[in-house]
Design an enzyme around this catalytic site. Structure first.
Site, PDB file in Angstrom:
ATOM      1  N   GLU A  93       0.641  -4.349  -4.119  1.00 33.95           N
ATOM      2  CA  GLU A  93       1.119  -5.027  -2.910  1.00 33.95           C
ATOM      3  C   GLU A  93       0.476  -6.401  -2.775  1.00 33.95           C
ATOM      4  OE1 GLU A  93       1.011  -1.503  -2.997  1.00 33.95           O
ATOM      5  OE2 GLU A  93       3.129  -2.014  -3.092  1.00 33.95           O
TER       6      GLU A  93
ATOM      7  N   ASP B 298      10.102  -0.221  -3.303  1.00 31.70           N
ATOM      8  CA  ASP B 298       8.710   0.175  -3.545  1.00 31.70           C
ATOM      9  C   ASP B 298       8.624   1.554  -4.191  1.00 31.70           C
ATOM     10  OD1 ASP B 298       5.892   0.050  -3.555  1.00 31.70           O
ATOM     11  OD2 ASP B 298       5.771   1.092  -1.637  1.00 31.70           O
TER      12      ASP B 298
ATOM     13  N   ASN C 262       5.103  -0.365  -8.703  1.00 29.76           N
ATOM     14  CA  ASN C 262       6.239  -1.173  -8.256  1.00 29.76           C
ATOM     15  C   ASN C 262       6.083  -2.638  -8.661  1.00 29.76           C
ATOM     16  OD1 ASN C 262       4.104  -0.917  -6.052  1.00 29.76           O
ATOM     17  ND2 ASN C 262       5.193  -2.757  -5.435  1.00 29.76           N
TER      18      ASN C 262
END
Lengths: 613, 167
Positions: free
Chosen positions: A214, A340, A298
């Site tokens: 992230e 995601d 991801n």
């Protein structure tokens, strides 16, 4: 006064006694030596399979990641009598996702940040602290850990306990003394890199990967030398083939994947450098094929418009040689991931009869909602079947391996797209499944969540989040947020399903006593019948459970079951990080689905150990 | 009647002037990253200014503040819309948090973004828990509605404290 003969007799008798004593000492030494040899031998034996010896040497139990124990003292018939034998406070307040290890008469526990390791002596019946090791990771690492400051456990081999710290170090300590043997820095927190996964040790290689999908971190898996901690190889998930360790041996099953440098050409210029594909999940090992299997996370950012292309090799599975890291095959589960759907879940290695043929398979309950059954020698997808409510895709074409997407659920810049199922944590996140060869069922702990999203443009600033998506999650069809699914991978269908009010964020454990254990975020540790799913026993712990249950045979010969409580993780961050539910987008939108959790549990980590009376 | 209306108009204009006061000669951003922070004015020039706070709201997203603190509810970083302040709620405290960073993960933005923007961020961050005047707080968002507007927030009574169990 004794006569001379008597003195001689006494003298000779003494010498005979002495000879007997010498002989007895010799026998004792021999027995001790044999015991040591047997102990060392069984220790090595246990590296190959989770032992009849009742140890638990790595988070997943065995190399095949079955989390199955042959211990059978605790059975479906007597588990109702299970009760706490002892407990231990870890002193940690954040999410406890780790599996305890048991080696001989010692248990090892790693806490979330600050990643303290405890060695607990099991000989006195409870757990007495033998040593405590404090790595003191950099406090700033807490600010770049996306989803609570968790740690998923250590690994044991060759007298060493190896684990990762949040500030991206891998450390080996002496299992007997807790002395640090080596400490290797592998990542840079200023670029957003952390480490939270449990290492896997294969022969003399320690396999570890990074977290930070992230934060625009470029993902990798590294192979370290068990003796010295030196980095032998590092395989990136994105970039040119030489970085991904794709070479001559690389033979993916699907023709479209047999193109050089896909890790560069499936991205906009240079975007692969900040494109994610981190490796914070599970690794399995097949000693016969000599292949390790791991997933990749991801792509970054979540906003898919900023990274047109398949974004290889994010959200994929790799088969690699443990000695060199060389890739043998790869398969992308979610090309150009839109939601995601990290691909870091566990691979369970099984030999199953698929359509009448014995196959060496890899079973992967993936975040995108499908259970993939793959040929683990070649990377061929044999079946891919939804195990949860999925509306983001319409199935997997077995001829091409391609996931067929539902375009209605594609995020659009500046537009709110509603009712996307599964939500960002997927149908199933990191929480590992367990397999029982006795029932032929895979016990999958997972969630039932959907979401609304709005993608927004985002800029890359090193060491800060790189997401570009506003998210709000809520419960999926039925209103319950968690499920445990008993999945039959041969017939590709669920045998039974249990519903839980909260996401089941703990791992599962299966035993030869036909009992399956798992924990819930509302503090219940449960035992269910492996055949039917019937609830047999439950115990309410101090805090919600997101850890990985294990079982072992204690020095007293009894079977024990152990689990860490301590709510947190992405799902429990509302409690462990004191988040405010008035913002439904808090914790990347997870808080909206968990607003009632603080009424059920407070934070704080405790190890619980259960046994029959 | 018309006199009353005229008076109301004048009053409104005066309030609106204050609310939307815009400065056209901002101080140039400092170059390089300061090792020591120079004393700053205790009164934040952006505090009572709707335009400056609206700028702060945009910057909050542009500099990825929302990546960690979400829309005030928190995530990787602590919540900003609640009553609890780890390092103090006064404008100077928030300014220091942004410019110098904090040891548990808050990065230092000092020298990387113009000072005037830091003050705009300070005013916006304080608006999230209602610490600024009601009429200058943003009333709407450009994005998916994930919470009530800052303007609709009832002011929290700030407490400087570590939340329970935080190391």
């Amino acid at each position: 006064m004794p006569g001379a003969q008597e003195i001689v007799d006494w003298w000779n008798a003494g010498r005979r006694r002495h000879r007997r004593r010498v002989a007895a000492l010799g026998v004792a030494l021999l027995v001790a030596l044999l015991t040591i040899i047997v102990a060392v031998h069984s220790d090595h034996h246990a590296l190959a399979a989770v032992g009849e010896d009742g140890q638990w040497l790595r988070a997943a139990g065995d190399y095949a990641s079955t989390r199955y124990s042959p211990l059978a003292q605790i059975t479906a018939a007597n588990v109702r009598q299970l009760r706490p034998a002892w407990s231990f406070s870890t002193g940690g307040a954040r999410g406890h996702e780790a599996a305890p290890l048991v080696v001989g008469d010692t248990m090892y526990v790693v806490t979330p940040y600050p990643n303290v390791v405890y060695a607990l002596d099991l000989r006195a019946g409870g757990g007495t602290v033998r040593w405590k090791y404090e790595p003191k990771p950099a406090a700033a690492a807490q600010g770049v850990a996306c989803c609570d400051v968790v740690n998923r456990g250590a690994a044991y081999a060759d007298g060493r306990v190896v684990f990762n710290t949040l500030d991206a170090h891998t450390i080996a300590v002496d299992a007997r003394t807790g002395r640090e043997l080596w400490n290797t820095k592998l990542g840079e927190i200023n670029r957003g890199e952390t480490m939270t996964m449990a290492p896997l040790i294969v022969r003399d290689r320690v396999l570890v990967g990074n977290s930070g999908g992230e934060l625009g971190v470029r993902g990798w898996l590294a192979g370290l030398d068990l003796a010295t901690g030196a980095v032998a190889w590092r395989a990136y998930s994105t970039g040119p083939d030489r970085d991904v360790l794709i070479g001559r041996a690389f033979r993916p099953f699907y023709a479209a994947d047999r193109v050089p440098n896909l890790g560069v050409t499936t991205w906009p210029a240079e975007a692969w450098r900040i494109g994610g594909g981190t490796m914070w999940g599970w690794i399995s090992y097949d000693p016969e094929l000599d292949l390790v299997y791991h997933g990749t996370g991801n792509p970054g950012p979540w906003n898919p418009d900023q990274r047109p292309g398949d974004n290889k090799w994010t959200s994929a599975i790799f088969a690699r040689r443990p000695a060199t890291g060389e890739a043998v095959w790869a398969y992308q589960l979610s090309p150009h991931d839109l939601h995601d759907y990290d691909g870091i879940n566990e691979q369970i290695l099984l030999d199953l009869d698929i359509k009448g043929r014995r196959r060496k398979v890899l079973v992967r309950p993936d975040r995108n909602g499908y259970v993939y059954v793959m040929d683990r020698a070649t990377g061929e997808v044999l079946s891919a079947t939804p195990f949860a409510h999925v509306n983001t895709s319409k199935g997997v074409d077995l001829a091409t391996g391609q996931l067929s997407l539902n375009d209605e659920k594609t995020p659009v810049l500046g537009k709110v797209v509603r009712d996307i199922c599964p939500a960002a944590p997927g149908a199933k996140d990191w929480q590992p499944s367990a397999w029982s060869p006795r029932t032929g069922l895979l016990y999958v702990p997972h969630q039932n969540l959907c979401m609304d999203v709005e993608s927004v443009e985002t800029g890359y600033i090193a060491g800060t989040p790189f997401v570009g998506m506003n998210v709000r999650m809520y419960s999926g069809p039925g209103g319950h947020r968690g499920e445990v699914t008993a999945w039959d991978p041969v017939n590709a269908r669920a045998a039974w399903k249990l519903k839980e009010p909260f996401p089941v964020w703990s791992g599962a454990l299966a035993t030869a006593g036909d009992v399956v254990f798992y924990g819930t975020m509302d503090r219940w540790f449960k035992a269910v019948d492996a055949k039917t799913g019937e609830l047999l026993w439950r115990f309410q712990t101090a805090s919600g459970i997101i850890g990985q249950p294990i079982t072992y045979r204690g020095p007293d010969g009894k079977q024990y079951v152990a689990v860490l409580d301590g709510v947190g993780g992405w799902a429990g961050a509302i409690v462990s990080a004191d988040l405010d539910p008035r913002d439904t987008g808090a914790a990347l939108g997870f808080v909206n689905a968990m607003r009632d959790l603080p009424a059920h549990t407070a934070k704080g980590g405790t190890l619980w150990v259960f046994a029959l009376p | 009647m018309s006199r009353v209306a005229a008076l109301a108009c004048v009053m409104l204009a005066l309030v609106a002037c204050e609310r939307e006061h815009r400065r056209f000669s901002e101080v140039a951003p400092a170059s390089g990253r300061p090792t020591h922070v120079t004393p700053q004015p205790s009164r934040n020039p952006a505090e009572g200014n709707a335009w400056a706070i609206a700028q702060g709201k945009q910057l909050y997203e542009a500099y990825n503040c929302n990546g960690c603190h979400a829309n005030g509810g928190g995530g990787m970083g602590p919540a900003l819309m609640d009553a609890t302040w780890l390092y103090g709620s006064e404008p100077q405290d928030v300014y220091t948090s942004i410019v110098e960073g904090r040891p548990n993960g808050m990065p230092a933005f000092g020298g990387r973004i113009p000072d005037v923007q830091v003050w705009q961020l300070v005013a916006y961050v304080r608006s999230m828990s209602g610490q600024t005047r009601f009429d200058v707080r943003p009333a709407r968002s450009d994005h998916m509605r994930v919470k009530e507007s800052e303007q609709a927030r009832r002011p929290e009574r700030p407490v400087t404290a570590a939340p329970s169990g935080r190391p």
